[in-house]
Design an enzyme around this catalytic site. Structure first.
Site, PDB file in Angstrom:
ATOM      1  N   GLU A 116     -17.598 -19.362 -36.434  1.00 51.72           N
ATOM      2  CA  GLU A 116     -17.803 -19.176 -35.002  1.00 51.72           C
ATOM      3  C   GLU A 116     -18.341 -17.774 -34.758  1.00 51.72           C
ATOM      4  OE1 GLU A 116     -15.957 -17.143 -32.632  1.00 51.72           O
ATOM      5  OE2 GLU A 116     -14.765 -16.192 -34.205  1.00 51.72           O
ATOM      6  N   PHE A 150     -10.954  -3.290 -24.640  1.00 51.92           N
ATOM      7  CA  PHE A 150     -12.122  -4.145 -24.444  1.00 51.92           C
ATOM      8  C   PHE A 150     -12.010  -4.915 -23.131  1.00 51.92           C
ATOM      9  CE2 PHE A 150     -14.121  -8.350 -24.889  1.00 51.92           C
ATOM     10  CZ  PHE A 150     -15.441  -7.929 -24.952  1.00 51.92           C
ATOM     11  N   HIS A 205      -4.262  -3.340 -32.971  1.00 51.83           N
ATOM     12  CA  HIS A 205      -5.225  -4.288 -32.408  1.00 51.83           C
ATOM     13  C   HIS A 205      -4.972  -4.548 -30.927  1.00 51.83           C
ATOM     14  CE1 HIS A 205      -7.349  -8.081 -31.546  1.00 51.83           C
ATOM     15  NE2 HIS A 205      -8.247  -7.533 -32.339  1.00 51.83           N
TER      16      HIS A 205
END
Length: 351
Positions: free
Chosen positions: A143, A306, A299
């Protein structure tokens, strides 16, 4: 809005999604589109390992020789060049090539110019390390995700097209749900990473066998065209959290199921740095990659940053691609590399 999964790869879903049918993502994202003729792609990572400035000229020459080999018949349709320093303080020049025809790749790899160079005894005595890590996911086994719609990097460069705005993003679990195979398969690993020949501790030539459903993520950043505000956003806010996460996986990845993690900077043929970078991470399974992404503080900071800025991005280009593979569609080979390189660290010795 459309599905990330192409129409020709869509089938009746037997595994449920994490979000309701009416889910609306918080900002637009896109995926690469390939036609039905693309049944399988090849991603080849070709490396030169060295230590110290004295070996740099020879390493750069070796990298350029490899790139020259891409001009042979059936060479890759797209490639890029990178540099990184690993956790043993060795420098690595890496070329990543992409093919959309596995038969063409196999012909290229077996042609005398390529095969004889790799097999030559000269590779053992040059004072450099070499590796090639080649994987070939089927169309249903990878993907992509892009925050932009033009000049796609990585595997997107050979897919031939781009989607409209897609639905499967912006929530935990969306990565898995962009895989066509995830409609009916939990993508569980089986088997183990093992040494087929050679001894990593002794150097020389070593071949490692992969197992089913190793996961590979390439997550990239391109700030070459970014104007001052976005450049500062990347360098001052995104990069520090990204670097922390990548350093953790490079140095401590074994504890969370990450076989190998390389945060690389793009370079030109002379080794000059470009304003592009990406992370390459091999994981024992998609589950382990997801678990780290959803729970590890490094993360979570990347993800939060983001989400905060995604809707305002203009010239800063962020993307990723994730793949899984059958054991038979993987090749990991090393020549005179230190035993922490790539898949060598976690490969089990022959029984």
């Amino acid at each position: 809005m459309e599905s990330a999964i192409s129409d020709h790869l869509t089938c009746p879903r037997t595994l449920t999604r994490r979000v309701p049918d009416g889910y609306q993502p918080p900002f637009p994202m896109w995926v690469g589109r390939a036609d039905e003729e693309v049944q399988q792609v090849v991603m080849g990572y070709f490396g030169v390992q060295f230590r110290g400035d004295a070996q740099r000229p020879a390493a750069l020459r070796a990298m350029r020789d490899m790139v020259a080999g891409f001009d042979l018949a059936d060479g890759p349709l797209h490639y890029d060049l990178t540099h990184h320093v690993d956790n043993q303080n060795h420098e690595n020049l890496m070329i990543v090539g992409y093919w959309k025809d596995i038969a063409a790749h196999d012909r290229w790899l077996q042609c005398p110019e390529v095969a004889d160079w790799w097999a030559s005894d000269e590779r053992l005595s040059e004072g450099l390390g070499y590796f090639r890590e080649i994987v070939a996911p089927r169309a249903e086994q990878f993907e992509t995700l892009y925050a932009f719609q033009d000049a796609l990097p990585g595997v997107g460069a050979v897919m031939g097209g781009i989607s409209g705005e897609i639905n499967e993003h912006g929530y935990w679990g969306s990565m898995r749900e962009r895989f066509p195979i995830s409609q009916t398969d939990w993508i569980q690993p089986s088997g183990e990473l093992r040494v087929l020949s050679g001894d990593p501790a002794a150097g020389g030539r070593v071949v490692v066998q992969g197992h089913d459903n190793i996961a590979l993520i390439r997550s990239g950043q391109d700030w070459a065209e970014a104007e001052t505000a976005e450049r500062n956003l990347y360098l001052d806010e995104i990069l520090p959290t990204l670097q922390d996460g990548m350093d953790f996986l490079r140095d401590n990845g074994q504890s969370v199921g990450c076989y190998s993690n390389r945060f690389v900077r793009n370079i030109d043929l002379d080794g000059n740095f470009l304003d592009q970078s990406y992370n390459i991470g091999h994981w024992g399974s998609l589950d382990k990659l997801e678990r780290w992404a959803e729970s590890h503080p490094t993360h979570l900071r990347i993800f939060t940053t983001f989400f905060r800025v995604a809707a305002s991005l203009s010239k800063l280009r962020l993307y990723h691609e994730v793949s899984v593979f059958d054991a038979r569609d993987q090749r990991y080979e090393y020549i005179n590399c230190h035993p922490q390189t790539g898949m060598l660290r976690d490969a089990q010795p022959p029984q």
